[in-house]
Every structure is written in structure tokens, then in C-alpha cells.
Design a protein around this motif. Structure first.
Motif, PDB file in Angstrom:
ATOM      1  N   ARG A 241       0.826  -1.214   0.000  1.00 24.87           N
ATOM      2  CA  ARG A 241       0.000   0.000   0.000  1.00 24.87           C
ATOM      3  C   ARG A 241       0.852   1.252   0.000  1.00 24.87           C
ATOM      4  NH1 ARG A 241      -3.607  -0.163   5.033  1.00 24.87           N
ATOM      5  NH2 ARG A 241      -4.038   1.947   4.264  1.00 24.87           N
ATOM      6  N   ALA A 242       1.899   1.267   0.817  1.00 20.94           N
ATOM      7  CA  ALA A 242       2.722   2.473   0.924  1.00 20.94           C
ATOM      8  C   ALA A 242       3.479   2.764  -0.363  1.00 20.94           C
ATOM      9  CB  ALA A 242       3.706   2.320   2.086  1.00 20.94           C
ATOM     10  N   SER A 243       3.826   1.728  -1.125  1.00 19.74           N
ATOM     11  CA  SER A 243       4.559   1.950  -2.376  1.00 19.74           C
ATOM     12  C   SER A 243       3.649   2.321  -3.530  1.00 19.74           C
ATOM     13  CB  SER A 243       5.336   0.680  -2.748  1.00 19.74           C
ATOM     14  OG  SER A 243       4.456  -0.392  -3.037  1.00 19.74           O
ATOM     15  N   GLY A 244       2.329   2.280  -3.325  1.00 20.59           N
ATOM     16  CA  GLY A 244       1.391   2.595  -4.390  1.00 20.59           C
ATOM     17  C   GLY A 244       1.135   1.452  -5.337  1.00 20.59           C
ATOM     18  N   SER A 245       1.486   0.234  -4.952  1.00 16.92           N
ATOM     19  CA  SER A 245       1.290  -0.933  -5.815  1.00 16.92           C
ATOM     20  C   SER A 245      -0.118  -1.487  -5.656  1.00 16.92           C
ATOM     21  CB  SER A 245       2.318  -2.011  -5.488  1.00 16.92           C
ATOM     22  OG  SER A 245       3.635  -1.515  -5.650  1.00 16.92           O
ATOM     23  N   HIS A 246      -0.481  -2.374  -6.581  1.00 17.17           N
ATOM     24  CA  HIS A 246      -1.817  -2.971  -6.547  1.00 17.17           C
ATOM     25  C   HIS A 246      -1.892  -3.988  -5.410  1.00 17.17           C
ATOM     26  CE1 HIS A 246      -5.502  -4.957  -7.886  1.00 17.17           C
ATOM     27  NE2 HIS A 246      -5.693  -3.906  -8.686  1.00 17.17           N
ATOM     28  N   PRO A 247      -3.019  -4.070  -4.704  1.00 18.00           N
ATOM     29  CA  PRO A 247      -3.132  -5.037  -3.598  1.00 18.00           C
ATOM     30  C   PRO A 247      -2.951  -6.490  -4.022  1.00 18.00           C
ATOM     31  CG  PRO A 247      -4.857  -3.385  -3.446  1.00 18.00           C
ATOM     32  CD  PRO A 247      -4.180  -3.164  -4.752  1.00 18.00           C
ATOM     33  N   GLN A 248      -3.213  -6.808  -5.305  1.00 21.74           N
ATOM     34  CA  GLN A 248      -3.017  -8.179  -5.760  1.00 21.74           C
ATOM     35  C   GLN A 248      -1.559  -8.611  -5.707  1.00 21.74           C
ATOM     36  OE1 GLN A 248      -4.733  -8.461  -9.657  1.00 21.74           O
ATOM     37  NE2 GLN A 248      -6.852  -8.389  -8.903  1.00 21.74           N
ATOM     38  N   LEU A 249      -0.650  -7.647  -5.607  1.00 23.61           N
ATOM     39  CA  LEU A 249       0.770  -7.984  -5.523  1.00 23.61           C
ATOM     40  C   LEU A 249       1.115  -8.679  -4.215  1.00 23.61           C
ATOM     41  CD1 LEU A 249       3.483  -7.652  -7.071  1.00 23.61           C
ATOM     42  CD2 LEU A 249       3.813  -5.517  -5.803  1.00 23.61           C
ATOM     43  N   VAL A 250       0.281  -8.535  -3.207  1.00 21.97           N
ATOM     44  CA  VAL A 250       0.560  -9.143  -1.904  1.00 21.97           C
ATOM     45  C   VAL A 250       0.671 -10.658  -2.029  1.00 21.97           C
ATOM     46  CG1 VAL A 250      -0.317  -9.490   0.434  1.00 21.97           C
ATOM     47  CG2 VAL A 250      -0.504  -7.243  -0.647  1.00 21.97           C
ATOM     48  N   ALA A 251      -0.241 -11.256  -2.773  1.00 20.81           N
ATOM     49  CA  ALA A 251      -0.213 -12.718  -2.929  1.00 20.81           C
ATOM     50  C   ALA A 251       1.077 -13.182  -3.595  1.00 20.81           C
ATOM     51  CB  ALA A 251      -1.427 -13.176  -3.728  1.00 20.81           C
TER      52      ALA A 251
ATOM     53  N   VAL B 297      -1.180   8.562  -2.117  1.00 19.20           N
ATOM     54  CA  VAL B 297      -0.682   7.289  -2.641  1.00 19.20           C
ATOM     55  C   VAL B 297      -1.118   6.143  -1.747  1.00 19.20           C
ATOM     56  CG1 VAL B 297       1.414   5.954  -3.101  1.00 19.20           C
ATOM     57  CG2 VAL B 297       1.279   8.342  -3.809  1.00 19.20           C
ATOM     58  N   LEU B 298      -1.110   6.370  -0.438  1.00 16.59           N
ATOM     59  CA  LEU B 298      -1.435   5.310   0.507  1.00 16.59           C
ATOM     60  C   LEU B 298      -2.892   4.898   0.408  1.00 16.59           C
ATOM     61  CD1 LEU B 298      -0.311   3.574   2.856  1.00 16.59           C
ATOM     62  CD2 LEU B 298      -1.012   5.418   4.397  1.00 16.59           C
ATOM     63  N   HIS B 299      -3.770   5.842   0.163  1.00 16.91           N
ATOM     64  CA  HIS B 299      -5.205   5.550   0.175  1.00 16.91           C
ATOM     65  C   HIS B 299      -5.847   5.712  -1.193  1.00 16.91           C
ATOM     66  CE1 HIS B 299      -5.172   5.361   4.558  1.00 16.91           C
ATOM     67  NE2 HIS B 299      -4.426   6.453   4.545  1.00 16.91           N
ATOM     68  N   GLY B 300      -5.071   6.061  -2.199  1.00 17.26           N
ATOM     69  CA  GLY B 300      -5.626   6.231  -3.525  1.00 17.26           C
ATOM     70  C   GLY B 300      -5.484   4.984  -4.372  1.00 17.26           C
ATOM     71  N   PRO B 301      -5.799   5.094  -5.658  1.00 17.58           N
ATOM     72  CA  PRO B 301      -5.678   3.945  -6.561  1.00 17.58           C
ATOM     73  C   PRO B 301      -4.207   3.600  -6.797  1.00 17.58           C
ATOM     74  CG  PRO B 301      -6.221   5.923  -7.789  1.00 17.58           C
ATOM     75  CD  PRO B 301      -6.321   6.296  -6.336  1.00 17.58           C
ATOM     76  N   PRO B 302      -3.893   2.365  -7.230  1.00 17.63           N
ATOM     77  CA  PRO B 302      -2.494   1.980  -7.480  1.00 17.63           C
ATOM     78  C   PRO B 302      -1.872   2.842  -8.563  1.00 17.63           C
ATOM     79  CG  PRO B 302      -3.926   0.051  -7.388  1.00 17.63           C
ATOM     80  CD  PRO B 302      -4.817   1.236  -7.401  1.00 17.63           C
ATOM     81  N   SER B 303      -0.662   3.313  -8.299  1.00 21.22           N
ATOM     82  CA  SER B 303       0.019   4.202  -9.244  1.00 21.22           C
ATOM     83  C   SER B 303       1.511   3.912  -9.338  1.00 21.22           C
ATOM     84  CB  SER B 303      -0.183   5.665  -8.812  1.00 21.22           C
ATOM     85  OG  SER B 303       0.324   5.871  -7.491  1.00 21.22           O
TER      86      SER B 303
ATOM     87  N   THR C 203       8.938  -0.697  -9.614  1.00 21.28           N
ATOM     88  CA  THR C 203       8.651  -0.846  -8.183  1.00 21.28           C
ATOM     89  C   THR C 203       8.213  -2.272  -7.875  1.00 21.28           C
ATOM     90  OG1 THR C 203       8.056   1.480  -7.959  1.00 21.28           O
ATOM     91  CG2 THR C 203       7.239  -0.027  -6.278  1.00 21.28           C
ATOM     92  N   HIS C 204       7.377  -2.840  -8.738  1.00 17.44           N
ATOM     93  CA  HIS C 204       6.957  -4.228  -8.546  1.00 17.44           C
ATOM     94  C   HIS C 204       8.157  -5.171  -8.629  1.00 17.44           C
ATOM     95  CE1 HIS C 204       2.709  -3.005 -10.199  1.00 17.44           C
ATOM     96  NE2 HIS C 204       3.011  -2.443  -9.027  1.00 17.44           N
ATOM     97  N   THR C 205       9.058  -4.916  -9.566  1.00 17.95           N
ATOM     98  CA  THR C 205      10.242  -5.775  -9.705  1.00 17.95           C
ATOM     99  C   THR C 205      11.109  -5.725  -8.458  1.00 17.95           C
ATOM    100  OG1 THR C 205      10.217  -5.389 -12.103  1.00 17.95           O
ATOM    101  CG2 THR C 205      12.251  -6.268 -11.138  1.00 17.95           C
ATOM    102  N   LEU C 206      11.294  -4.543  -7.904  1.00 15.30           N
ATOM    103  CA  LEU C 206      12.101  -4.402  -6.689  1.00 15.30           C
ATOM    104  C   LEU C 206      11.446  -5.129  -5.517  1.00 15.30           C
ATOM    105  CD1 LEU C 206      13.131  -0.637  -6.984  1.00 15.30           C
ATOM    106  CD2 LEU C 206      14.616  -2.619  -7.277  1.00 15.30           C
ATOM    107  N   LEU C 207      10.137  -5.012  -5.395  1.00 15.34           N
ATOM    108  CA  LEU C 207       9.441  -5.693  -4.301  1.00 15.34           C
ATOM    109  C   LEU C 207       9.533  -7.210  -4.446  1.00 15.34           C
ATOM    110  CD1 LEU C 207       6.231  -3.467  -3.958  1.00 15.34           C
ATOM    111  CD2 LEU C 207       8.131  -3.628  -2.350  1.00 15.34           C
ATOM    112  N   LEU C 208       9.366  -7.720  -5.664  1.00 13.96           N
ATOM    113  CA  LEU C 208       9.425  -9.164  -5.876  1.00 13.96           C
ATOM    114  C   LEU C 208      10.825  -9.710  -5.607  1.00 13.96           C
ATOM    115  CD1 LEU C 208       7.270  -9.388  -9.141  1.00 13.96           C
ATOM    116  CD2 LEU C 208       6.602 -10.125  -6.854  1.00 13.96           C
TER     117      LEU C 208
END
Length: 329
Positions: free
Chosen positions: A82-92, A160-166, A171-176
Motif C-alpha cells: 500500500r505504501a509503495s502505491g502498488s496494486h493489492p493483488q501484488l501481496v499474494a 498514494v497510501l489511500h488512492g488507486p495503485p500508481s 517498483t513491482h520488480t524491486l518488491l518481488l
């Protein structure tokens, strides 16, 4: 069961002493026999004795860094996304990668350290150095994923924290990548704590010595790094009435955990240097055992070939060619 002997008592005592071999005779003389295969320290330390040695606390610091860094990610993965602005589906996906690395580390970690370090006479603590450096690198990647949002103003971070994914794709690559590296380091440290507690301090009191690392490192790392550290750097987002940790909070937490992991790596380096003579002896003992097994295998193969030759009716020994008889003059 052994049949009662009819020999005189003196002869029976001599026979029993001979049957006991060098180990029993050495212990009867008050000396500890030389082990056939050295796999751990000869000194067997209880928990109070172990805690009086600096080696135990060096291993404890490295364990806390690796376990606490992994538990931080597992505890806060939803808020990290959430804090990075990524989509919640990335959690899984992040949880799957973290769990996969955790499983692989537990399965193959000790076998890899055996092949790369112990069999070559090098200290197994070198793997702990790699794990702490890996945990520091994982939180460096996670820090880089949060950094673009952390540099925004406070109000923009709340959007960013409470808005839509942006978040962008990198960023997704770094998190993964950070999730996989953190999970591998986290999973690999657990079986190594068991093995190192046995090799460095003996296996007679392993049930209490290991529980000190299992409970001590787990509880300390989880409470300090996974729970207390985010609260220490916590910032309330103005757009929400609930307390939430934004990207700036996580950037500071990642930096602190990376620094602690590097401190754990330094402690593991010191421990590796202090335990180098022990692992040199273990490596030599393993090499002698391998040479002995190879010699026994060659003798078994020779005996098998000889038995096959006898069974086939062939002459198992090479017969000398008859010398030509001298011709009559």
C-alpha cells in the motif's frame, strides 16, 4: 545375548578389555579417545557455559538480524504494498515468493554449506555472513521500491497510501526481488542455527542450547525489528483517521534493518575467524573418512571380481607363460 564364559576371571577380564577396543581403553585410562570422524567441538558446553563465551553472542546477533529482517517483511507485507502505491493483488505474489525462498533455504541450505564450506575445511559461519548480507540487500531493494513515494510531500504520500495503485513497473520488480531474497535468507538461517549450535558448542546439550537461539533470536528479532521498529518511525497520514505507516516510515525502517543485518554479517565474520581451526580439523576428518571409504570400495570391487572369476572357472591369477624348452642340439 552373550553366552556365559567358562574362562577364568583374569582371562575373561582381558577378553572384555580387548573387545572394547581403543575407545574403552582410553576412557578407562582417563583420556578422551580420538574420534573416528570429527563433526563437532570436543568440548560439550551447557547453556550457562555457552552464554559465557563470546561466540554464542556473535551467533545470536547474526541470527537476530536474519530472523528479524524476515519477520519484518512477513508482518508488514500488506502495508509495504500500500505504501509503495502498488496494486493489492501484488501481496499474494510477494507472499508466494517469500514462502518459496523460505522453503528452498530450509531444504538445501545446509547441504550447500556442507559442499561449499565444511568439506573444504572452511567455517560454516561463512554462510551466515552471506545470509546477513543477503538480508541487508533484500531490505535495500525494498527501500528502493519505497523511495520514490517517500520523497513526495506528506499530503501526496497520503494520497498514494489511500488512492488507486500508481506505482511503476520497476517498483513491482524491486518488491518481488526483495521478497525472494528475504525469504531465502530467512529460511536458510533456521537449520544453520541448529547445526552451528551443535558444531560450535557440542551436541550433548543441544536441546537447550538451540532453544536459546530458536526462542531468543525469534522473539528478539520479531519484537524489535518487525513490531517496535515500524512504530518507532511511524507517521500518521493526515488523510486518514487510522494510524498507518507510509513510505517515509518504511524507508527508515528498511535502512535500520539493513544496517543491523550488516552488523550481523560483521559478527559472523568474527565468528568464522574464531572457528576456523575447528572446521579445519572437521574438513581433514571428513577427507580421511572419504579416502577410507574409497579404499574399502576398491577392495570390495577386487573381491567381487575375484569371486566372479572363481565362479566362472577361470584362473583368477595371471598365469606366467611357459618358457620355451631348449631344442636338442
Amino acid at each position: 545375548a552373550e553366552w556365559p564364559s567358562l574362562a577364568p576371571p583374569a582371562e575373561e577380564a582381558a577378553r572384555r578389555e580387548a573387545a572394547g577396543g581403543p575407545v574403552r581403553r582410553a576412557r578407562a585410562a582417563g583420556a578422551e579417545p580420538e574420534p573416528f570422524l570429527l563433526t563437532e567441538a570436543r568440548t560439550q558446553l551447557s547453556l550457562p557455559q555457552m552464554l559465557r563465551r563470546p561466540d554464542s553472542w556473535l551467533l545470536w546477533l547474526a541470527g537476530c538480524a536474519a530472523i528479524g529482517g524476515g519477520n519484518f517483511f512477513a508482518t508488514n507485507v500488506g502495508q509495504l504494498v500500500r505504501a509503495s502505491g502498488s496494486h493489492p493483488q501484488l501481496v499474494a505474489q510477494l507472499v508466494t515468493l517469500f514462502s518459496t525462498g523460505n522453503m528452498l533455504g530450509r531444504l538445501v541450505g545446509c547441504d550447500a554449506s556442507d559442499r561449499l564450506f565444511v568439506r573444504r575445511g572452511r567455517s560454516r559461519c561463512g554462510v551466515v555472513v552471506m545470509l546477513c548480507v543477503g538480508m541487508a540487500a533484500a531490505h535495500g531493494l525494498l527501500l528502493a521500491a519505497q523511495l520514490p513515494v517517500a520523497q513526495l510531500p506528506h499530503a501526496a504520500r497520503g494520497e498514494v497510501l489511500h488512492g488507486p495503485p500508481s506505482a511503476p513497473a520497476h517498483t513491482h520488480t524491486l518488491l518481488l526481488a526483495g521478497a525472494l531474497l528475504a525469504g531465502t535468507s530467512f529460511g536458510t538461517i533456521w537449520p544453520h542455527l541448529v547445526v552451528l549450535a551443535s558444531e560450535l558448542f557440542g551436541s550433548d546439550h543441544l536441546h537447550t542450547n538451540y532453544l536459546f537461539y530458536d526462542g531468543g533470536c525469534g522473539a528478539t528479532g520479531t519484537l524489535l525489528l518487525a513490531n517496535l521498529l515500524p512504530r518507532l518511525f511511524h507517521r500518521r497520514v493526515a488523510a486518514s483517521s487510522s494510524a498507518s505507516c507510509d513510505a517515509s516510515c518504511f524507508v527508515k525502517a528498511h535502512a535500520a534493518i539493513a544496517a543491523i543485518a550488516l552488523a550481523g554479517a560483521v559478527a559472523a565474520v568474527v565468528l568464522a575467524r574464531r572457528s576456523a581451526p575447528l572446521y579445519t580439523r572437521i574438513g581433514l576428518s571428513l577427507e580421511k573418512s572419504r579416502q577410507k571409504r574409497r579404499g574399502m570400495t576398491k577392495r570390495a570391487q577386487s573381491a567381487w571380481s575375484l569371486s566372479q572369476a572363481i565362479a566362472s572357472g577361470a584362473d583368477p591369477l595371471p598365469s606366467a607363460s611357459p618358457s620355451p624348452s631348449p631344442s636338442p642340439s
